[in-house]
Design an enzyme around this catalytic site. Sequence first.
Site, short mmCIF file in Angstrom:
data_model
loop_
_atom_site.label_atom_id
_atom_site.label_comp_id
_atom_site.label_asym_id
_atom_site.label_seq_id
_atom_site.Cartn_x
_atom_site.Cartn_y
_atom_site.Cartn_z
N HIS A 19 0.83 -1.23 -0.08
CA HIS A 19 0.10 -0.06 0.01
C HIS A 19 0.93 1.17 -0.27
CE1 HIS A 19 -3.23 -2.62 2.14
NE2 HIS A 19 -3.08 -2.75 0.76
N ASP A 114 -5.73 6.70 0.12
CA ASP A 114 -5.86 5.27 -0.58
C ASP A 114 -7.23 4.66 0.03
OD1 ASP A 114 -5.24 4.13 1.71
OD2 ASP A 114 -3.23 3.23 1.25
#
Length: 481
Positions: A19, A114
């Site tokens: 991530h 995100d």
Amino acid sequence: MVIPSKSHVALLASPGFGHLIPVIELAKRLVTVHSFSATVFVVTTNPSPAESQLLQSAASANLFDIAVLPHVNLTFPPETDIVTRMAVMMREALPSLHSSIAGMTHRPTALIVDLFGTEAIKIADEFDMLKYVFIASNALFLAFTVYFPFMGKIEKDEPLILPGCNPVPFENLNEIAFHPEAQGYQEYIRIGLEIPTANGVIVNTWEDLEGKTLCSFKSNEIMKAVIKIPVHAIGPLVRRAPSADSKSAVIEWLDMQPNESVVYVSFGSGGTLTTQQTIEMAWGLELSQQRFIWVVRPPIDYDASASLYFESKDDKSDGGGISRYLPDGFLARTSDLGRVVPMWAPQEEILAHPATGGCISHCGWNSTLECLVHGIPIIGWPLYAEQNMNATMLTRDIGVAIRPTGQPSKVTVGREEIEKMVRKIMVDKEGATIRLKAKELQKSGEKVSSKGGSSYDALSEIVKECEMNTLSQKAKFDIVP
Ligand code: UDP
């Protein structure tokens, strides 16, 4: 309050190496190509050595600020699904994100979060910031996520029809869809509904790769009503291997191999195989007689409750124990053919190396893009999360990959099938189209990212929006001449 003349963006990354990478790369691009300044807020719990190293090297590059939000101590019952874990960790970090932004002397013009950070969109509203959701995955994944709240019950064995997109076979859906009883299912619905509350979505893909799905966001009436906001395809955004001062042993070995002769085998930052599958993989590689580099981790024996995600990574492992999991004599017999790397390899350097010609991959999106930007065909070996959906797209829709007949997360793929697949992507005539497709995508990825290309322009649109917002923030708040 001071509004800087140069636009400043804040980015929020959820925990995990996979991530963190794309968020850092996006910040780098905004700073180096578009002359922004940036702060990357990082939520992290128990960072792996690779994650800590990534943060350190990003900080020492001095391109942007990295702010690690205070560690929140959370323990989850072992059966807690990964979406819930991520969602809860991100939720717990919101108060410190809020106070950090409130305390910034230079107010950012936009907040880019995100997938797991969508709850922070509210914070951006409070501070007159634009807000974007960065889907560090592909457009199909985005379509699935925003359509998820409206999908209703998924019929077993029926393919999922996402409006305007290619159907996804039932067994290849993102695994969250199979667990309506899990908290993660509700969290995912929430995320799907929060994405359209941003000003735009940024997605790590490009037109030539996913033209049909990207088009659905603009022209399919149902998909348009669901997504509501512009989608900016800015990919391929990948980490480029830093030029190392000294070469690792595996790269020195690669230097001695012929061009495009080595298949790289890796299952991402956390993927593991079962004991039996590890043995079959070893035999498959040996029988194929193709050169290889294989990142080997201690296998877990497959059973219904076992996770296919290896959580306690230890980069310091000397690999002394690795031969224990491999067939007798494998390392000696293959010493001229390949290299086994325990736990963790310099993947980007390996994929960028001219000697690498193919990859067996779990189809995580970072790994997939790292293969594509280097023109490398893939044997898709999906293990969990959305990897099955990615593998379907790469094999059926894009034609840059092949995959075993059975699902590697459910069955053991035999040595003969592995041997055949490896030979196919590396040398056999039937693999020529796949190899060619990989080369085409490499070129098209370069083209769209350069000035005037669709991905360059898509990011430039966001840049313009941010600059406009900086001006309006200045008019509203700037008390310093
Ligand atoms: N990676 C690496 N060495 C390894 C395994 C993985 O450098 O031995 C990196 C890989 O280059 C990629 C990331 O870890 O950038 C994995 O991200 P991906 O999205 O492919 O999968 P995830 O780990 O998130 O499932």
